[in-house]
Design a protein around this motif. Structure first.
Motif, short mmCIF file in Angstrom:
data_model
loop_
_atom_site.label_atom_id
_atom_site.label_comp_id
_atom_site.label_asym_id
_atom_site.label_seq_id
_atom_site.Cartn_x
_atom_site.Cartn_y
_atom_site.Cartn_z
N PRO A 189 -1.57 10.15 -18.83
CA PRO A 189 -2.19 9.41 -19.93
C PRO A 189 -1.16 8.91 -20.94
CG PRO A 189 -2.59 11.77 -20.14
CD PRO A 189 -1.99 11.55 -18.79
N GLY A 190 -1.38 7.69 -21.41
CA GLY A 190 -0.49 7.12 -22.41
C GLY A 190 0.83 6.63 -21.87
N THR A 191 0.98 6.60 -20.54
CA THR A 191 2.23 6.14 -19.94
C THR A 191 1.98 4.92 -19.05
OG1 THR A 191 2.13 7.46 -17.90
CG2 THR A 191 3.01 8.54 -19.87
N GLU A 192 3.07 4.33 -18.61
CA GLU A 192 3.02 3.16 -17.76
C GLU A 192 3.85 3.45 -16.52
OE1 GLU A 192 3.02 -1.34 -19.20
OE2 GLU A 192 5.06 -0.56 -19.03
N GLY A 193 3.30 3.19 -15.35
CA GLY A 193 4.01 3.50 -14.12
C GLY A 193 3.98 2.35 -13.13
N SER A 194 4.91 2.41 -12.18
CA SER A 194 5.00 1.39 -11.14
C SER A 194 4.91 2.05 -9.78
CB SER A 194 6.33 0.63 -11.26
OG SER A 194 7.40 1.46 -10.82
N GLY A 195 5.04 1.24 -8.74
CA GLY A 195 5.11 1.76 -7.39
C GLY A 195 6.52 2.24 -7.06
N ALA A 231 0.83 -1.21 0.00
CA ALA A 231 0.00 0.00 0.00
C ALA A 231 0.86 1.26 0.00
CB ALA A 231 -0.93 -0.01 1.20
N ALA A 232 1.94 1.25 0.80
CA ALA A 232 2.83 2.41 0.84
C ALA A 232 3.52 2.62 -0.50
CB ALA A 232 3.86 2.23 1.95
N ALA A 233 3.86 1.51 -1.17
CA ALA A 233 4.57 1.61 -2.44
C ALA A 233 3.72 2.25 -3.53
CB ALA A 233 5.04 0.23 -2.90
N TRP A 234 2.43 2.01 -3.49
CA TRP A 234 1.55 2.49 -4.56
C TRP A 234 0.78 3.75 -4.19
CZ3 TRP A 234 1.36 1.04 -9.54
CH2 TRP A 234 2.08 -0.11 -9.88
N PRO A 278 6.55 -6.65 -6.14
CA PRO A 278 5.19 -6.11 -5.98
C PRO A 278 5.09 -4.60 -6.17
CG PRO A 278 5.72 -7.66 -4.22
CD PRO A 278 6.99 -7.39 -4.95
N ALA A 279 6.22 -3.90 -6.05
CA ALA A 279 6.19 -2.44 -6.22
C ALA A 279 6.67 -2.05 -7.61
CB ALA A 279 7.06 -1.77 -5.16
N THR A 280 7.90 -2.40 -7.95
CA THR A 280 8.48 -1.93 -9.21
C THR A 280 8.27 -2.89 -10.37
OG1 THR A 280 10.61 -2.93 -8.60
CG2 THR A 280 10.26 -0.62 -8.00
N GLY A 281 7.93 -4.14 -10.08
CA GLY A 281 7.73 -5.10 -11.16
C GLY A 281 6.36 -5.00 -11.79
#
Length: 389
Positions: free
Chosen positions: A286-292, A276-279, A350-353
């Motif tokens: 818009p149009g992008t992809e992101g991680s935690g 939860a803290a990671a995200w 779980p955060a960056t992957g």
């Protein structure tokens, strides 16, 4: 007699006026317009703030006073005794800044609120306002390269100095993202020619402006942007400016940790809170992809079925909540997740992957938090769309 003299004087005045006008037209036609870039204090595409001096006055061209006597009345000249005296002594007057610019005052300062960008528009140098949503990407700028017993510091593709291995410290190397101790440990393990990223820039801006180097990011975009960059992986989209928008909740979800004592419920609760803290607070344009966040750590529990024999159990319940709000908003299943009860694929952090792709028109904000403890931990998720007002 007096009448003839008056007519003669009037004729002379008219002749002088006609000749002056003709000379002025000839001079104006024969002079090439000034290139706006010649008067810019920064290259086009540079980011500037309100009040920044953006004009290089030494590049402002002078024109014959005969051609533009009205320029003397512009505040750029009459408020500057030097410009005024030079015009009277030489017969040449400097072109007022207002004639060649937009979004810039008569003293050459930006009047645009927020991080404006210098552009050339036709025959004018202008400072454009930033869009309602402006983002860029966190990309490497400064590297450390091992060369024998020294660490070469490479900044924007150029070597700026060498630091002996025994002199690596917070005063000799960039350390915002990696501590000097961590760099020392890396150096001991590194082979000759290996490199490590030490600092990051912002590049790939959505409005096409030039990259912003590390030392100017906080000045131009604020401390919050630097903090966001410190937490998220290289290559992440970073929202650097937003104005006149509202948060519209699109979806929400709740998940429950439950009890699986064979994996240690306390460790599982730790991982649920970490997820939860990671995200929480992640913004995906818009149009992008992101991680935690990459600064959040998970703990592993023994699992004979997992690759390597260990897994971050407790990540799946919050992952199910994240999956629910993302897909509930019409976006695809995040990369690194499944539709199954065990929502996180083995081998994915779980955060960056995990990667969430925003296929909508506007940025989205993810909020996550937990309540309770141990097996009774509850995980909440919300997804907001950030809309212009």
């Amino acid at each position: 007699m007096l009448r003839k003299r008056s007519v003669r004087c009037l004729s002379i005045i008219i002749l002088i006026t006609v000749l002056a006008a003709a000379a002025g037209l000839y001079l104006e036609d024969s002079m090439e317009p000034q290139n706006p870039e010649e008067i810019a204090a920064f290259p086009p595409g540079s980011t500037v703030l309100e009040g920044d001096d953006v004009i290089d006055e030494s590049g402002v061209r002078s024109v014959p006073l005969l051609l533009h006597p009205d320029y003397l009345l512009d505040s750029f000249n009459y408020m500057d005794p030097g410009n005024l005296l030079m015009a009277l002594l030489t017969g040449a007057v400097r072109t007022p800044v207002s004639e060649m610019t937009g979004g810039i005052d008569h003293e050459g300062r930006s009047t645009v609120n927020g991080p404006g960008v210098i552009r050339v528009s036709g025959d004018k140098l202008v400072v454009q306002e930033p869009p309602a949503f402006l983002w860029a990407y966190k990309t490497p700028y400064t590297y450390g390269v091992r060369r024998g017993d020294v660490l070469e510091i490479i900044e924007n593709g150029r070597k700026i100095k060498e630091v002996p291995a025994d002199s690596i410290s917070n005063s000799t190397v960039p350390h915002r993202y990696k501590s000097a101790e961590r760099i020392k440990r890396w150096f001991k393990r590194a082979d000759d020619g290996d490199r490590i990223v030490l600092d990051y820039q912002l590049s790939g801006f959505t409005d096409g402006r030039l990259p912003v180097p590390p030392e100017r990011i906080e000045e131009l975009f604020g401390e919050e942007v630097i903090t966001y960059m410190e937490n998220y992986p290289s290559g992440s989209p970073v929202m650097v400016y937003m104005k006149d928008y509202r948060k519209v909740q699109i979806s929400s979800a709740v998940s429950y940790l439950g009890s699986y004592p064979e994996y240690d419920d306390n460790k599982r609760a730790f991982n649920a809170r970490a997820f939860a803290a990671a995200w929480n607070g992640t913004i995906i344009p818009p149009g992008t992809e992101g991680s935690g966040k990459e600064t959040v750590r998970f703990t592993a529990s023994r699992d004979p079925e997992a690759p390597g024999g260990y897994a971050s159990h407790g990540s799946c319940p919050p992952a199910r909540a994240l999956r629910a709000v993302v897909t509930g908003a019409g976006m695809p299943l995040p990369r690194g997740m499944t539709w199954e009860f065990h929502a996180v694929l083995f081998g994915f952090n779980p955060a960056t992957g995990i990667k969430v792709k925003n296929t909508g028109k506007y940025p989205v904000l993810i909020e996550m938090w937990t309540t309770g403890s141990g097996a009774g931990t509850k995980i909440y998720a919300r997804l907001y769309r950030l809309e212009p007002v």
